[in-house]
Write an enzyme that holds these catalytic residues in place. Sequence first.
Site, PDB file in Angstrom:
ATOM      1  N   LEU A 127      22.539  24.677  -4.875  1.00  0.00           N
ATOM      2  CA  LEU A 127      22.079  25.521  -3.763  1.00  0.00           C
ATOM      3  C   LEU A 127      20.623  25.216  -3.470  1.00  0.00           C
ATOM      4  CD1 LEU A 127      22.430  27.897  -1.778  1.00  0.00           C
ATOM      5  CD2 LEU A 127      21.811  29.422  -3.674  1.00  0.00           C
ATOM      6  N   HIS A 231      13.046  30.486 -13.321  1.00  0.00           N
ATOM      7  CA  HIS A 231      11.911  29.983 -12.550  1.00  0.00           C
ATOM      8  C   HIS A 231      11.609  30.960 -11.422  1.00  0.00           C
ATOM      9  CE1 HIS A 231       9.627  27.297  -9.877  1.00  0.00           C
ATOM     10  NE2 HIS A 231       9.460  26.502 -10.916  1.00  0.00           N
TER      11      HIS A 231
END
Length: 342
Positions: A127, A231
């Site tokens: 994605l 992240h």
Amino acid sequence: MLVVRPITPQDYAALYTCAVESGHGFTSLPVDETLLRRRIARAQEAFAREQVSEPGEEGYLFVMEDTDTGEVVGCSGIEAAVGLTDAFYHYRLGKVIHHSKELDIYNALETLTLCNDYTGVSELCTLFLREPYRKNMNGRVLSRFRMLFMAEFRHRFSNIAIAEMRGVSDENGESPFWGWLQQHFFSMDFTQADYLTGIGEKTFVAELMPQLPIYVKLLPPEAQAVIGKVHENTRPALKMLEAEGFRCRGYVDIFDAGPTVEVEVANIKSVRDSQKLPVKIGSTDNAKARYIVCNTQVANFRAIQRTLNIFSDHVVIDAEAAQALQVQDGDYVRFVTLTGAN
């Protein structure tokens, strides 16, 4: 209009751009021409395969295209069943008990154990949405349309779906978790290890990765601190998946310790809530709510976001939407609300 469709060989340059812009730690989009072209070819084979009775080696890769400019603005994929040919590794977080009744000492210690527990499950992957288009809920569409695809073609996918979340790394692509592995077991930096995994060269994992359970407390504090953390750029994607019912069950990536989340496909919110009705083409001027809507084809799959008028036995879409979806009166579409809790 932004339309999601199967990738084609003509999209190679755009996919390469996405790979470059995705940065370090995005294993499924390495900056490698051979691999990217191979992924495109593999996706074409998957979309062209009409008779599929169970999930196999199929890898479905889609792009989001701005039909006004012809520019590809993002990509998104689904692996039908991971680990069938190449081993699919994770660390499983567990506990061991060290207890001395005589000394009245009890310690519950976390461990990391190398495993292949997710072999055969389906994976939401790859994605990436380019920066200028991260608005107007385009990211939601690019992620959640895959759930409509899985709902429509259930036999092509496993009963369990997972998604690997990118773990913590700095602006140079260095992972605190990888640091201790590099020091004690490997002689390569994080970006090289990540790249090798991305291009399918995973033999070194089995050869060099510690095989026995690892006590988390023996890791440096900076490595312990990022286990199961994502992240910063990945937080919105994780939040979206959690709203769909995905949860981390104690599995993390072997390189950056990012969490892997899982769910039963039947329990994915967008799968449960999606509807399938025949189309009537007409005016939707009075429609308010926006939906993710897709056709029910494989090779010519299309998905968009649009306002709809929904009735008990049909759904009204406008002519522009019908053209984008390549549907006519009487054809079926599947749809789910775009706004709301997700």
